[in-house]
Design a protein around this motif. Structure first.
Motif, PDB file in Angstrom:
ATOM      1  N   VAL A  45       0.840  -1.197   0.000  1.00 48.54           N
ATOM      2  CA  VAL A  45       0.000   0.000   0.000  1.00 48.54           C
ATOM      3  C   VAL A  45       0.875   1.246   0.000  1.00 48.54           C
ATOM      4  O   VAL A  45       0.638   2.195  -0.770  1.00 48.54           O
ATOM      5  N   GLY A  46       1.921   1.248   0.838  1.00 50.32           N
ATOM      6  CA  GLY A  46       2.828   2.394   0.874  1.00 50.32           C
ATOM      7  C   GLY A  46       3.482   2.635  -0.470  1.00 50.32           C
ATOM      8  O   GLY A  46       3.554   3.772  -0.956  1.00 50.32           O
ATOM      9  N   ALA A  47       3.949   1.547  -1.094  1.00 48.79           N
ATOM     10  CA  ALA A  47       4.634   1.688  -2.376  1.00 48.79           C
ATOM     11  C   ALA A  47       3.679   2.225  -3.443  1.00 48.79           C
ATOM     12  O   ALA A  47       4.007   3.165  -4.178  1.00 48.79           O
ATOM     13  N   TYR A  48       2.467   1.636  -3.506  1.00 45.13           N
ATOM     14  CA  TYR A  48       1.524   2.073  -4.545  1.00 45.13           C
ATOM     15  C   TYR A  48       1.015   3.478  -4.275  1.00 45.13           C
ATOM     16  O   TYR A  48       0.788   4.242  -5.220  1.00 45.13           O
ATOM     17  N   ALA A  49       0.815   3.838  -2.988  1.00 42.81           N
ATOM     18  CA  ALA A  49       0.340   5.190  -2.676  1.00 42.81           C
ATOM     19  C   ALA A  49       1.391   6.214  -3.073  1.00 42.81           C
ATOM     20  O   ALA A  49       1.065   7.264  -3.647  1.00 42.81           O
ATOM     21  N   THR A  50       2.671   5.916  -2.809  1.00 44.04           N
ATOM     22  CA  THR A  50       3.732   6.835  -3.210  1.00 44.04           C
ATOM     23  C   THR A  50       3.776   6.971  -4.731  1.00 44.04           C
ATOM     24  O   THR A  50       3.868   8.075  -5.276  1.00 44.04           O
ATOM     25  N   TRP A  51       3.678   5.821  -5.402  1.00 40.13           N
ATOM     26  CA  TRP A  51       3.715   5.813  -6.867  1.00 40.13           C
ATOM     27  C   TRP A  51       2.559   6.621  -7.440  1.00 40.13           C
ATOM     28  O   TRP A  51       2.715   7.419  -8.352  1.00 40.13           O
ATOM     29  N   TRP A  52       1.358   6.431  -6.826  1.00 40.81           N
ATOM     30  CA  TRP A  52       0.177   7.148  -7.303  1.00 40.81           C
ATOM     31  C   TRP A  52       0.316   8.644  -7.042  1.00 40.81           C
ATOM     32  O   TRP A  52       0.018   9.475  -7.906  1.00 40.81           O
ATOM     33  N   ALA A  53       0.802   8.988  -5.842  1.00 40.65           N
ATOM     34  CA  ALA A  53       0.906  10.397  -5.466  1.00 40.65           C
ATOM     35  C   ALA A  53       1.887  11.124  -6.368  1.00 40.65           C
ATOM     36  O   ALA A  53       1.646  12.263  -6.773  1.00 40.65           O
ATOM     37  N   GLY A  55       2.433  10.704  -9.366  1.00 33.81           N
ATOM     38  CA  GLY A  55       1.859  10.993 -10.667  1.00 33.81           C
ATOM     39  C   GLY A  55       0.643  11.884 -10.614  1.00 33.81           C
ATOM     40  O   GLY A  55       0.388  12.652 -11.541  1.00 33.81           O
ATOM     41  N   ASN A  56      -0.145  11.790  -9.529  1.00 32.10           N
ATOM     42  CA  ASN A  56      -1.464  12.427  -9.537  1.00 32.10           C
ATOM     43  C   ASN A  56      -1.667  13.519  -8.493  1.00 32.10           C
ATOM     44  O   ASN A  56      -2.483  14.398  -8.694  1.00 32.10           O
ATOM     45  N   GLY A  61       5.744  14.912  -6.833  1.00 29.38           N
ATOM     46  CA  GLY A  61       6.356  14.565  -8.109  1.00 29.38           C
ATOM     47  C   GLY A  61       7.503  13.614  -7.890  1.00 29.38           C
ATOM     48  O   GLY A  61       7.755  13.186  -6.771  1.00 29.38           O
ATOM     49  N   PRO A  62       8.181  13.256  -8.952  1.00 26.26           N
ATOM     50  CA  PRO A  62       9.252  12.257  -8.830  1.00 26.26           C
ATOM     51  C   PRO A  62      10.584  12.829  -8.342  1.00 26.26           C
ATOM     52  O   PRO A  62      11.551  12.082  -8.228  1.00 26.26           O
ATOM     53  N   SER A  63      10.666  14.132  -8.064  1.00 27.57           N
ATOM     54  CA  SER A  63      11.988  14.647  -7.654  1.00 27.57           C
ATOM     55  C   SER A  63      11.827  15.778  -6.651  1.00 27.57           C
ATOM     56  O   SER A  63      10.744  16.365  -6.529  1.00 27.57           O
ATOM     57  N   GLY A  64      12.907  16.052  -5.924  1.00 28.76           N
ATOM     58  CA  GLY A  64      12.960  17.178  -5.005  1.00 28.76           C
ATOM     59  C   GLY A  64      11.928  17.088  -3.904  1.00 28.76           C
ATOM     60  O   GLY A  64      11.648  16.000  -3.382  1.00 28.76           O
ATOM     61  N   ALA A  70       5.353  12.937  -1.822  1.00 26.33           N
ATOM     62  CA  ALA A  70       4.784  11.652  -2.279  1.00 26.33           C
ATOM     63  C   ALA A  70       5.049  10.562  -1.257  1.00 26.33           C
ATOM     64  O   ALA A  70       4.150   9.772  -0.922  1.00 26.33           O
ATOM     65  N   VAL A  71       6.289  10.510  -0.728  1.00 30.65           N
ATOM     66  CA  VAL A  71       6.618   9.485   0.275  1.00 30.65           C
ATOM     67  C   VAL A  71       5.783   9.702   1.532  1.00 30.65           C
ATOM     68  O   VAL A  71       5.258   8.754   2.125  1.00 30.65           O
TER      69      VAL A  71
END
Lengths: 296, 389
Positions: A45-53, A55-56, A61-64, A70-71
Motif C-alpha cells: 500500500v505504501g509503495a503504490y500510494a507513493t507511486w500514485w501520489a 503521478g497524480n 512529483g518524482p523529484s525534489g 509523495a513518500v
C-alpha cells in the motif's frame, strides 16, 4: 577491500529494508500477540500510494520536495490502513489468536488480489529522484545512493522509535504492555488504544519500506510485500518477538549474511544460510536474541 | 459386544444417538443405515461419474466425461485429499503449520525429477518419493517441533521458503527453475498418458482422496487420535498424564507430510509436470483457507472445502472474464475477475460469521428444519404443529 565495503553497505541497505518491515511486525506481535500476515500488504500500500501520489497528487512529483511529499503521502496511507485493519478486523477477535492470524491471511490474499486488479500484476516503473540512481564513492567502493538512503532512513526510524518508546507516556504503556499485558490492564490503562497506535506505527514503517524499496528496486509490484515479509518474519523470530532493538540486530545479521554468502557462494545460498541461522537460534535460544522486552 | 457398540457409535454421526440403531422404528433404522453407508454411496457416484455424458451448463464446460471436466474434477479431488491431510495437523492436533506446501512440492518435484531426469519407472519413482517426503517431514518436524504455537508456524514457513528457493534457483539444473519441469511421458505406463486416458488419472485421484479420508478417519478414531485431540485442547494435560506430546505431534506431522507427498505424485501425473507455484507459501495459505472454509476437525468439512476452493479458483477465472462481469462498472468487474480476492473475502467473512465452516451448516440449519417441514406439508392440517401455523 572495495568489494567488502560495497557488500557491507548493500547488505546494510537490505538490513534497513528488513528492519523497517520487522520493527512494526515485532511490536504488533509483542503487544497484541497478532502474527500479522497483512503486514506485507501495508508495504505494498505504501509503495503504490507513493507511486500514485508522484503521478497524480498536486505538488507531489518524482523529484525534489515533490518526492518527499509523495513518500509522506505513502507513509500516511500505510498508517491509515494499519489503523483501519486493527479497528475493523482485529479488534472484534480480541484474544482469539488463531482467528486473528486467519483474518490477516485472508486480508493478505484479498488485498494483493485487489492491488493486482487495480494496477495489474506486472511491475510498474517507480518514480525516483535522479540522485538516487547515481553512486557515491565510499572507501573506493561505488555504493548506490538508494541503498544509503535506506540505511539513513532506517537509522532515523530506529532512533525515533526508541525515543518514542523510552521518553513518552504511550511508549511506556507499549513497553509495559509487551512485557505483561494483563498487569497494564489491571492498572486501569486501556491497552487497546496502544494496539491501534502500534498498528499505525507498524503500517507507517512498512509503508516507508515500500516507498524506499520501490526507489531501491526501481519498480513496484503487488507481490513485492509478500516476498519481503517472509524474511521479516525470520528477522522478528531471531531478534526476539516484541523487541525493536533485537529486530535491528537481527536485521543487520540477516542482511549481511545474505549479501556475503550470495556473492561468494552460489546465488540463493545466502537465503538458505539465513534459514539455517534461524534454526540454530531457535534451537539454542528459543526466545530470540533479546527476549521479550521492547527496547533492550 | 463392546466393540460392536463402539463401531456403531463411530459410524453414526454424533447427531444421531447411539441407541437409534436398536430402536424399533424401522423408518429410523433405514435412515441411519443410509447415513452410515452414504460415504460409500458418494464414492460410488464419483467412481461411475466418468460414464455419464450429461452436461451441466454453467457448472462445467462440456459433458461430465470430457477430459477438461475430468481433469478439473481430479484436481479438486487431489486438493480435497490434501486439505483432509492438512486438517490432521490444523484441525485435529491444533498445529498451525505454514509449510505444508513443501511436502506436496516434494511429491510433485520428486516424482518428476526421478522419472524425467533419472529415468526410473513410475512406481519406483513414486515409492522413492513417498519414502523421501516422509523422511523429510520427519526430520524437519523434529526440528520445528522444538518450538510451539506461532514460532512453530514461522519455522515451518521458513523451511518451506528454503524449498521454494531451491526450486526457483535451479541448483544442478534439476528443477527447471522458474519455467518448471514437464514430465517425460515416454517411460510411463500407456494407460496414464494422453488426453483420452484422463479418466484413469481421475480414478487415481479419487482413490487418493478415499485413502486420505480413510487414514485420517482411522487415526482420529484410534487412541492416538484421542491424544492428538487432547494436544489440541490442552497440551499440558497430556504431559501431566505421562504421555510425550513431542512424539505424538511428530507422528501427526510426519503422517500428514507423507500424505501430502503422495498427493504431490498424483498431481504431477495429472498436470503433466511441475511448476514453481506449488512451492509457494500461498499454497499453504490456501490449504488453511480450504480447511477453515470446510470446517476444521470434521471428517468431510476439509474435503468439501478443498474441492470447493479449487473448483472456485478455476471457475472464477472463467467467470471473471465472462460478459456478465465485464458489463459491470470497472469498480466491481476488476476485483471480481481476481479469484483470490473473492476467495479471500469469503474466507474473512467465514472466520467472523461461520466459525465451523461448511460442516457446521447442517447443525446451524437444524432450528429451521421444523419450519421447513411445516412449509413442505401444508396439505395435512392435522399434522401441522399448533404453534407452527
Amino acid at each position: 577491500m572495495s568489494t567488502i565495503v560495497l557488500l557491507t553497505l548493500t547488505g546494510l541497505g537490505l538490513a534497513a529494508l528488513y528492519f523497517l518491515v520487522a520493527s512494526g511486525l515485532s511490536l504488533v506481535f509483542g503487544l497484541a500477540d497478532v502474527l500479522n500476515f497483512a503486514h506485507g500488504l501495508f508495504l505494498s500500500v505504501g509503495a503504490y500510494a507513493t507511486w500514485w501520489a508522484a503521478g497524480n497528487l498536486p505538488g507531489a512529483g518524482p523529484s525534489g520536495f515533490g518526492f518527499v511529499l509523495a513518500v509522506a503521502f505513502g507513509v500516511a496511507a500505510g498508517a491509515v490502513v494499519g489503523m483501519a485493519v486493527e479497528l475493523v478486523m482485529i479488534r472484534p477477535l480480541y484474544s482469539r489468536t488463531i482467528e486473528q492470524v486467519l483474518v490477516t491471511v485472508g486480508l493478505s490474499l484479498a488485498g494483493v488480489a485487489l492491488l493486482q486488479a487495480t494496477w495489474g500484476a506486472d511491475p510498474r516503473p517507480f518514480p525516483r529522484p535522479d540522485w538516487t540512481q547515481r553512486v557515491t564513492s565510499v572507501l573506493g567502493a561505488k555504493v548506490p545512493n538508494s541503498g544509503i538512503l535506506l540505511i539513513l532512513a532506517a537509522a532515523l526510524v530506529l532512533a525515533a522509535l526508541l525515543g518514542f518508546l523510552r521518553y513518552t507516556r504511550y511508549g511506556l504503556v507499549i513497553r509495559a504492555g509487551v512485557e505483561n499485558r494483563e498487569m497494564v490492564t489491571a492498572l486501569g490503562i486501556d491497552v487497546r488504544k496502544a494496539f491501534t497506535l502500534v498498528f499505525a506505527i507498524g503500517g507507517a514503517a512498512a509503508a516507508l519500506a515500500g516507498a524506499l524499496g520501490g526507489v531501491y528496486f526501481g519498480s513496484v509490484s503487488p507481490s513485492q510485500g509478500g516476498s519481503l515479509l517472509i524474511f521479516a518474519f525470520i528477522v522478528v523470530v531471531i531478534g526476539g518477538m516484541g523487541s525493536v532493538v533485537g529486530s535491528a540486530y537481527a536485521a543487520v545479521a540477516v542482511g549481511l549474511l545474505q549479501q556475503f554468502v550470495n556473492y561468494y557462494g552460489t546465488s540463493g545460498a545466502g537465503d538458505i544460510c539465513v534459514v539455517a541461522l534461524l534454526a540454530i537460534v531457535l534451537l539454542l535460544r528459543p526466545q530470540g536474541i533479546a527476549g521479550r522486552a521492547a527496547t533492550t | 459386544m463392546t466393540t460392536g457398540v463402539k463401531t456403531a457409535a463411530a459410524a453414526n454421526p454424533p447427531a444421531v444417538p447411539p441407541t437409534a440403531s436398536s430402536a424399533p422404528a424401522p423408518r429410523r433404522n433405514w435412515r441411519s443405515a443410509l447415513r452410515a453407508w452414504s460415504p460409500l454411496l458418494v464414492l460410488l457416484v464419483f467412481a461411475v461419474l466418468p460414464y455419464s455424458t450429461v452436461s451441466v451448463p454453467g457448472v462445467f464446460d462440456g459433458p461430465l466425461n470430457g477430459p477438461g471436466t475430468l481433469q478439473l474434477l481430479a484436481i479438486c479431488l487431489v486438493f480435497g485429499g490434501l486439505a483432509a491431510g492438512y486438517d490432521l495437523l490444523f484441525g485435529r492436533t491444533g498445529m498451525l503449520s505454514f509449510g505444508h506446501a513443501l511436502y506436496f512440492a516434494a511429491g510433485v518435484y520428486g516424482t518428476d525429477i526421478l522419472v524425467t531426469k533419472a529415468g526410473l519407472p513410475l512406481w519406483q519413482a513414486a515409492l522413492l518419493t513417498l519414502v523421501g517426503g516422509t523422511i523429510l517431514a520427519g526430520l524437519l518436524g523434529a526440528i520445528a517441533l522444538r518450538t510451539a504455537g506461532i514460532a512453530f508456524a514461522m519455522v515451518t514457513l521458513a523451511f518451506a521458503q528454503v524449498g521454494a528457493i531451491l526450486v526457483a534457483r535451479d541448483f544442478g539444473g534439476l528443477t527447471g527453475g522458474e519455467e518448471g519441469l514437464s514430465l517425460d511421458v515416454s517411460g510411463l505406463p500407456a494407460m496414464l498418458v494422453g488426453v483420452g486416458n484422463t479418466v484413469n488419472l481421475y480414478w487415481l485421484a479419487l482413490a487418493y482422496l478415499a485413502l486420505v479420508v480413510f487414514v485420517v478417519h482411522r487415526v482420529a478414531g484410534s487412541p492416538t487420535g484421542r491424544v492428538l485431540a487432547g494436544l489440541r485442547d490442552d497440551e499440558r494435560r497430556i504431559g501431566v498424564l505421562g504421555l510425550d506430546p513431542y512424539r505424538f505431534k511428530l507422528l501427526a506431522f510426519t503422517l500428514a507430510g507423507g500424505l501430502a507427498t503422495a498427493g504431490g505424485s498424483i498431481y504431477c501425473l495429472l498436470v503433466g509436470g511441475a511448476s514453481p507455484h506449488v512451492t509457494s507459501s500461498e499454497l499453504t495459505l490456501s490449504l488453511l483457507v480450504m480447511v477453515v472454509l470446510g470446517g476444521p476437525g470434521t471428517r468431510w468439512g476439509p474435503v468439501l472445502g478443498g474441492m470447493l476452493y479449487m473448483y472456485l479458483d478455476h471457475r472464477l477465472t472463467a467467470f471473471g472474464t465472462s460478459s456478465a462481469v465485464d458489463s459491470l462498472p470497472g469498480v466491481l468487474s476488476g476485483p471480481l475477475s481476481q479469484p483470490l480476492f473473492v476467495l479471500g473475502t469469503v474466507f474473512i467473512l467465514a472466520v467472523y460469521f461461520f466459525p465451523g465452516g461448511l460442516a457446521s451448516l447442517s447443525t446451524r440449519l437444524t432450528p429451521l428444519r421444523p419450519l421447513l417441514r411445516s412449509l413442505l406439508r401444508p396439505t395435512h392440517p392435522t399434522r401441522r404443529p399448533p404453534a407452527g401455523g
